[in-house]
Design a protein around this motif. Sequence first.
Motif, PDB file in Angstrom:
ATOM      1  N   GLY A 243       0.809  -1.213   0.000  1.00 12.78           N
ATOM      2  CA  GLY A 243       0.000   0.000   0.000  1.00 12.78           C
ATOM      3  C   GLY A 243       0.841   1.262   0.000  1.00 12.78           C
ATOM      4  O   GLY A 243       0.533   2.229  -0.704  1.00 12.78           O
ATOM      5  N   GLN A 244       1.923   1.269   0.781  1.00 13.43           N
ATOM      6  CA  GLN A 244       2.795   2.436   0.830  1.00 13.43           C
ATOM      7  C   GLN A 244       3.519   2.643  -0.492  1.00 13.43           C
ATOM      8  O   GLN A 244       3.669   3.781  -0.942  1.00 13.43           O
ATOM      9  N   VAL A 245       3.961   1.563  -1.110  1.00 12.67           N
ATOM     10  CA  VAL A 245       4.607   1.682  -2.422  1.00 12.67           C
ATOM     11  C   VAL A 245       3.611   2.216  -3.434  1.00 12.67           C
ATOM     12  O   VAL A 245       3.936   3.080  -4.250  1.00 12.67           O
ATOM     13  N   ASN A 246       2.382   1.744  -3.365  1.00 11.01           N
ATOM     14  CA  ASN A 246       1.350   2.234  -4.270  1.00 11.01           C
ATOM     15  C   ASN A 246       1.100   3.723  -4.060  1.00 11.01           C
ATOM     16  O   ASN A 246       0.955   4.478  -5.030  1.00 11.01           O
ATOM     17  N   GLN A 247       1.056   4.168  -2.801  1.00 10.55           N
ATOM     18  CA  GLN A 247       0.847   5.586  -2.516  1.00 10.55           C
ATOM     19  C   GLN A 247       1.974   6.435  -3.095  1.00 10.55           C
ATOM     20  O   GLN A 247       1.717   7.515  -3.631  1.00 10.55           O
ATOM     21  N   LEU A 248       3.204   5.958  -2.981  1.00  6.56           N
ATOM     22  CA  LEU A 248       4.331   6.692  -3.549  1.00  6.56           C
ATOM     23  C   LEU A 248       4.209   6.788  -5.067  1.00  6.56           C
ATOM     24  O   LEU A 248       4.479   7.839  -5.660  1.00  6.56           O
ATOM     25  N   GLN A 249       3.795   5.703  -5.712  1.00  2.00           N
ATOM     26  CA  GLN A 249       3.647   5.718  -7.159  1.00  2.00           C
ATOM     27  C   GLN A 249       2.508   6.631  -7.597  1.00  2.00           C
ATOM     28  O   GLN A 249       2.634   7.349  -8.592  1.00  2.00           O
ATOM     29  N   VAL A 250       1.417   6.636  -6.864  1.00  2.00           N
ATOM     30  CA  VAL A 250       0.283   7.508  -7.197  1.00  2.00           C
ATOM     31  C   VAL A 250       0.691   8.973  -7.028  1.00  2.00           C
ATOM     32  O   VAL A 250       0.383   9.812  -7.882  1.00  2.00           O
ATOM     33  N   ALA A 251       1.395   9.289  -5.932  1.00  2.00           N
ATOM     34  CA  ALA A 251       1.831  10.665  -5.701  1.00  2.00           C
ATOM     35  C   ALA A 251       2.787  11.129  -6.800  1.00  2.00           C
ATOM     36  O   ALA A 251       2.679  12.261  -7.291  1.00  2.00           O
ATOM     37  N   ALA A 252       3.709  10.263  -7.201  1.00  2.00           N
ATOM     38  CA  ALA A 252       4.646  10.621  -8.267  1.00  2.00           C
ATOM     39  C   ALA A 252       3.902  10.827  -9.579  1.00  2.00           C
ATOM     40  O   ALA A 252       4.195  11.771 -10.330  1.00  2.00           O
ATOM     41  N   SER A 253       2.946   9.980  -9.850  1.00  2.00           N
ATOM     42  CA  SER A 253       2.157  10.107 -11.073  1.00  2.00           C
ATOM     43  C   SER A 253       1.361  11.408 -11.088  1.00  2.00           C
ATOM     44  O   SER A 253       1.285  12.091 -12.121  1.00  2.00           O
ATOM     45  N   GLU A 254       0.774  11.759  -9.953  1.00  2.00           N
ATOM     46  CA  GLU A 254       0.005  13.008  -9.870  1.00  2.00           C
ATOM     47  C   GLU A 254       0.897  14.222 -10.098  1.00  2.00           C
ATOM     48  O   GLU A 254       0.503  15.164 -10.784  1.00  2.00           O
ATOM     49  N   GLN A 255       2.110  14.186  -9.540  1.00  2.00           N
ATOM     50  CA  GLN A 255       3.036  15.299  -9.735  1.00  2.00           C
ATOM     51  C   GLN A 255       3.458  15.397 -11.196  1.00  2.00           C
ATOM     52  O   GLN A 255       3.555  16.492 -11.747  1.00  2.00           O
ATOM     53  N   GLN A 256       3.703  14.270 -11.836  1.00  2.00           N
ATOM     54  CA  GLN A 256       4.080  14.283 -13.252  1.00  2.00           C
ATOM     55  C   GLN A 256       2.933  14.791 -14.114  1.00  2.00           C
ATOM     56  O   GLN A 256       3.148  15.565 -15.056  1.00  2.00           O
ATOM     57  N   GLN A 257       1.710  14.395 -13.798  1.00  2.00           N
ATOM     58  CA  GLN A 257       0.552  14.865 -14.559  1.00  2.00           C
ATOM     59  C   GLN A 257       0.353  16.359 -14.364  1.00  2.00           C
ATOM     60  O   GLN A 257      -0.031  17.069 -15.303  1.00  2.00           O
ATOM     61  N   ALA A 258       0.595  16.876 -13.159  1.00  2.00           N
ATOM     62  CA  ALA A 258       0.466  18.314 -12.904  1.00  2.00           C
ATOM     63  C   ALA A 258       1.488  19.097 -13.725  1.00  2.00           C
ATOM     64  O   ALA A 258       1.177  20.172 -14.251  1.00  2.00           O
ATOM     65  N   ILE A 259       2.686  18.572 -13.854  1.00  2.00           N
ATOM     66  CA  ILE A 259       3.703  19.240 -14.675  1.00  2.00           C
ATOM     67  C   ILE A 259       3.309  19.188 -16.141  1.00  2.00           C
ATOM     68  O   ILE A 259       3.403  20.186 -16.862  1.00  2.00           O
ATOM     69  N   ASN A 260       2.841  18.035 -16.602  1.00  2.00           N
ATOM     70  CA  ASN A 260       2.428  17.897 -17.998  1.00  2.00           C
ATOM     71  C   ASN A 260       1.264  18.826 -18.345  1.00  2.00           C
ATOM     72  O   ASN A 260       1.178  19.322 -19.473  1.00  2.00           O
ATOM     73  N   ALA A 261       0.369  19.053 -17.381  1.00  2.00           N
ATOM     74  CA  ALA A 261      -0.792  19.909 -17.617  1.00  2.00           C
ATOM     75  C   ALA A 261      -0.464  21.388 -17.418  1.00  2.00           C
ATOM     76  O   ALA A 261      -1.304  22.242 -17.662  1.00  2.00           O
ATOM     77  N   GLY A 262       0.750  21.684 -16.954  1.00  2.00           N
ATOM     78  CA  GLY A 262       1.139  23.075 -16.730  1.00  2.00           C
ATOM     79  C   GLY A 262       0.639  23.642 -15.417  1.00  2.00           C
ATOM     80  O   GLY A 262       0.701  24.842 -15.200  1.00  2.00           O
ATOM     81  N   GLN A 263       0.152  22.808 -14.523  1.00  2.00           N
ATOM     82  CA  GLN A 263      -0.363  23.265 -13.237  1.00  2.00           C
ATOM     83  C   GLN A 263       0.744  23.440 -12.206  1.00  2.00           C
ATOM     84  O   GLN A 263       0.530  24.067 -11.175  1.00  2.00           O
ATOM     85  N   SER A 264       1.908  22.878 -12.467  1.00  2.00           N
ATOM     86  CA  SER A 264       3.022  22.950 -11.527  1.00  2.00           C
ATOM     87  C   SER A 264       4.313  23.123 -12.314  1.00  2.00           C
ATOM     88  O   SER A 264       4.425  22.696 -13.462  1.00  2.00           O
ATOM     89  N   ASP A 265       5.282  23.783 -11.681  1.00  2.00           N
ATOM     90  CA  ASP A 265       6.592  23.908 -12.306  1.00  2.00           C
ATOM     91  C   ASP A 265       7.685  23.288 -11.432  1.00  2.00           C
ATOM     92  O   ASP A 265       8.859  23.551 -11.614  1.00  2.00           O
ATOM     93  N   ASP A 266       7.286  22.436 -10.494  1.00  2.00           N
ATOM     94  CA  ASP A 266       8.228  21.778  -9.583  1.00  2.00           C
ATOM     95  C   ASP A 266       8.755  20.490 -10.211  1.00  2.00           C
ATOM     96  O   ASP A 266       8.407  19.380  -9.797  1.00  2.00           O
ATOM     97  N   LEU A 267       9.597  20.648 -11.219  1.00  2.00           N
ATOM     98  CA  LEU A 267      10.144  19.486 -11.912  1.00  2.00           C
ATOM     99  C   LEU A 267      11.057  18.673 -10.996  1.00  2.00           C
ATOM    100  O   LEU A 267      11.019  17.439 -11.012  1.00  2.00           O
ATOM    101  N   ALA A 268      11.849  19.352 -10.189  1.00  2.00           N
ATOM    102  CA  ALA A 268      12.757  18.644  -9.280  1.00  2.00           C
ATOM    103  C   ALA A 268      11.978  17.799  -8.278  1.00  2.00           C
ATOM    104  O   ALA A 268      12.343  16.643  -8.011  1.00  2.00           O
ATOM    105  N   GLY A 269      10.904  18.344  -7.732  1.00  2.00           N
ATOM    106  CA  GLY A 269      10.085  17.596  -6.779  1.00  2.00           C
ATOM    107  C   GLY A 269       9.453  16.378  -7.418  1.00  2.00           C
ATOM    108  O   GLY A 269       9.376  15.309  -6.811  1.00  2.00           O
ATOM    109  N   ALA A 270       9.001  16.543  -8.673  1.00  2.00           N
ATOM    110  CA  ALA A 270       8.400  15.414  -9.385  1.00  2.00           C
ATOM    111  C   ALA A 270       9.437  14.337  -9.672  1.00  2.00           C
ATOM    112  O   ALA A 270       9.137  13.140  -9.572  1.00  2.00           O
ATOM    113  N   MET A 271      10.640  14.739 -10.008  1.00  2.00           N
ATOM    114  CA  MET A 271      11.699  13.761 -10.283  1.00  2.00           C
ATOM    115  C   MET A 271      12.101  13.017  -9.012  1.00  2.00           C
ATOM    116  O   MET A 271      12.321  11.803  -9.043  1.00  2.00           O
ATOM    117  N   VAL A 272      12.180  13.735  -7.897  1.00  2.00           N
ATOM    118  CA  VAL A 272      12.513  13.088  -6.620  1.00  2.00           C
ATOM    119  C   VAL A 272      11.421  12.090  -6.244  1.00  2.00           C
ATOM    120  O   VAL A 272      11.706  10.959  -5.835  1.00  2.00           O
TER     121      VAL A 272
END
Length: 104
Positions: free
Chosen positions: A44-73
């Motif tokens: 469950g914890q691994v899944n949560q980490l993957q979902v959070a990373a996916s959400e951050q990547q989608q936010a960058i792709n949609a232009g809603q966020s510019d935190d590329l470093a945070g998404a990569m981490v």
Amino acid sequence: MSIDPTFSLFSPALQGGERLPQTPVMPANHTNESFQSVLADAVGQVNQLQVAASEQQQAINAGQSDDLAGAMVASQQANISFSALLQVRNKLTSALDDILNTPL
């Protein structure tokens, strides 16, 4: 900008004021828990980490966020957690094979 030598991907980190999900995958005190619940919590914890990373990547792709470093981490943290879980699974299946192939 200097890198803190005590920094670890497995410790809580602050990125842009946002707290990343905590790891390690396995809980520190699991003496009263069954193996099944500990393993389910880890998955469950691994899944949560993957979902959070996916959400951050989608936010960058949609232009809603510019935190590329945070998404990569977050992406690397999810990748490392998944790799560790995969290694645990491989060790468990290897141990089960050893037990089943033990001569009586």
